[in-house]
Scaffold this motif. Structure first.
Motif, PDB file in Angstrom:
ATOM      1  N   THR A  20      36.052   5.225  24.116  1.00 12.20           N
ATOM      2  CA  THR A  20      36.813   6.279  24.778  1.00 12.20           C
ATOM      3  C   THR A  20      38.097   5.693  25.363  1.00 12.20           C
ATOM      4  N   TYR A  21      39.211   6.363  25.092  1.00 11.40           N
ATOM      5  CA  TYR A  21      40.504   5.956  25.629  1.00 11.40           C
ATOM      6  C   TYR A  21      40.997   7.034  26.592  1.00 11.40           C
ATOM      7  N   LYS A  22      41.521   6.600  27.727  1.00  6.21           N
ATOM      8  CA  LYS A  22      42.010   7.536  28.726  1.00  6.21           C
ATOM      9  C   LYS A  22      43.535   7.416  28.839  1.00  6.21           C
ATOM     10  N   ASP A  49      46.997   0.395  31.794  1.00  2.79           N
ATOM     11  CA  ASP A  49      46.524  -0.416  30.671  1.00  2.79           C
ATOM     12  C   ASP A  49      47.528  -0.332  29.537  1.00  2.79           C
ATOM     13  N   LEU A  50      48.271  -1.409  29.317  1.00  2.00           N
ATOM     14  CA  LEU A  50      49.324  -1.418  28.310  1.00  2.00           C
ATOM     15  C   LEU A  50      48.838  -1.835  26.931  1.00  2.00           C
ATOM     16  N   TYR A  51      47.547  -2.103  26.792  1.00  2.00           N
ATOM     17  CA  TYR A  51      47.044  -2.610  25.524  1.00  2.00           C
ATOM     18  C   TYR A  51      46.646  -1.512  24.530  1.00  2.00           C
ATOM     19  N   TYR A  52      46.900  -0.269  24.861  1.00  2.00           N
ATOM     20  CA  TYR A  52      46.725   0.794  23.870  1.00  2.00           C
ATOM     21  C   TYR A  52      47.650   1.962  24.190  1.00  2.00           C
ATOM     22  N   ALA A  53      47.998   2.714  23.150  1.00  2.00           N
ATOM     23  CA  ALA A  53      48.839   3.901  23.290  1.00  2.00           C
ATOM     24  C   ALA A  53      48.641   4.763  22.047  1.00  2.00           C
ATOM     25  N   GLU A  63      48.617   8.578  15.743  1.00  2.00           N
ATOM     26  CA  GLU A  63      48.110   7.233  15.517  1.00  2.00           C
ATOM     27  C   GLU A  63      47.864   6.538  16.852  1.00  2.00           C
ATOM     28  N   LEU A  64      46.640   6.062  17.044  1.00  2.00           N
ATOM     29  CA  LEU A  64      46.266   5.348  18.256  1.00  2.00           C
ATOM     30  C   LEU A  64      46.140   3.865  17.902  1.00  2.00           C
ATOM     31  N   ILE A  65      46.900   3.023  18.584  1.00  2.00           N
ATOM     32  CA  ILE A  65      46.819   1.587  18.325  1.00  2.00           C
ATOM     33  C   ILE A  65      46.216   0.882  19.529  1.00  2.00           C
ATOM     34  N   ASP A  66      45.253   0.022  19.244  1.00  2.00           N
ATOM     35  CA  ASP A  66      44.556  -0.756  20.267  1.00  2.00           C
ATOM     36  C   ASP A  66      44.870  -2.230  20.023  1.00  2.00           C
TER      37      ASP A  66
END
Length: 215
Positions: A20-22, A49-53, A63-66
């Motif tokens: 889950t991404y918030k 948290d800058l490690y995903y967007a 597109e979600l990048i982790d």
């Protein structure tokens, strides 16, 4: 591009519990070159948290990048009559091998402060290189809340240098990035707006791994 002021809703059909991404910000950015706007984009971001967007495209695919897993997750976007959005999970591209190839090139990545609030993120051919072949210059100032969506447009190596050098106890805002290649300015990116949202997107428990080939 129309600014989104409503709550975005995400729903993945037919799956159970997964990652889950918030997101708490909808960030609108402009890319410009030679005094002309080239593109306007929007990202769902997490201020802490800058490690995903997640690149938001209400017309087609998002597109979600982790950057922790080095995976890109793709979703079809479906707009509902009530102006909410459904994001249907499509596939995932695992880029760990690409990341490892970049890591082993021997290049060096540096974070430097020049004057006042001017900062530089630079790529160097090696640890002994005096001058970067690519750099990002920006102003960073303290703020009541983080507005750092711009740094999520740069690659992982520079993002990692940024995260590793800022004071985590403080909040910052970055309004503009200037890109330089071999000392010459090229394009620039500008922060246009940041809207508060309350969004969660959940991945399926079992991912469909597929990277499209580029010829």
């Amino acid at each position: 591009m129309k600014q989104l002021s409503f709550l975005l809703l995400f729903f993945v059909h037919h799956y159970a519990i997964g990652q889950t991404y918030k997101f708490d910000q909808l960030t609108t950015l402009e890319l410009a070159g030679k005094n002309k706007v080239i593109a306007t984009t929007q990202k769902l971001t997490n201020s802490e948290d800058l490690y995903y967007a997640m690149d938001f495209n209400s017309k087609n695919v998002s597109e979600l990048i982790d950057f922790r897993t080095f995976q890109r997750h793709f979703f079809n976007v479906i707009k509902q009559k009530d102006d909410h959005f459904v994001f249907d999970y499509v596939r995932t591209c695992d880029e760990k091998d690409i990341r490892d190839d970049v890591k082993n090139t021997g290049r060096d990545y540096r974070f430097e402060k020049s004057v006042d609030s001017q900062y530089i993120l630079g790529k160097y051919d090696s640890s002994t290189s005096k001058y970067p072949y690519f750099e990002v210059r920006f102003q960073m100032e303290e703020a009541k809340s983080n507005q750092l969506g711009l740094v999520q447009t740069i690659d992982f190596e520079l993002l990692e240098k940024f995260v590793g050098n800022i004071n985590k106890a403080k909040k910052y805002s970055i309004k503009k990035l200037d890109y330089y290649v071999n000392g010459k300015k090229g394009k620039e990116q500008v922060l246009k707006s940041v809207a508060s949202v309350d969004v969660e997107v959940k991945l399926p428990e079992k991912l469909y791994l597929k990277c499209l080939k580029v010829f």
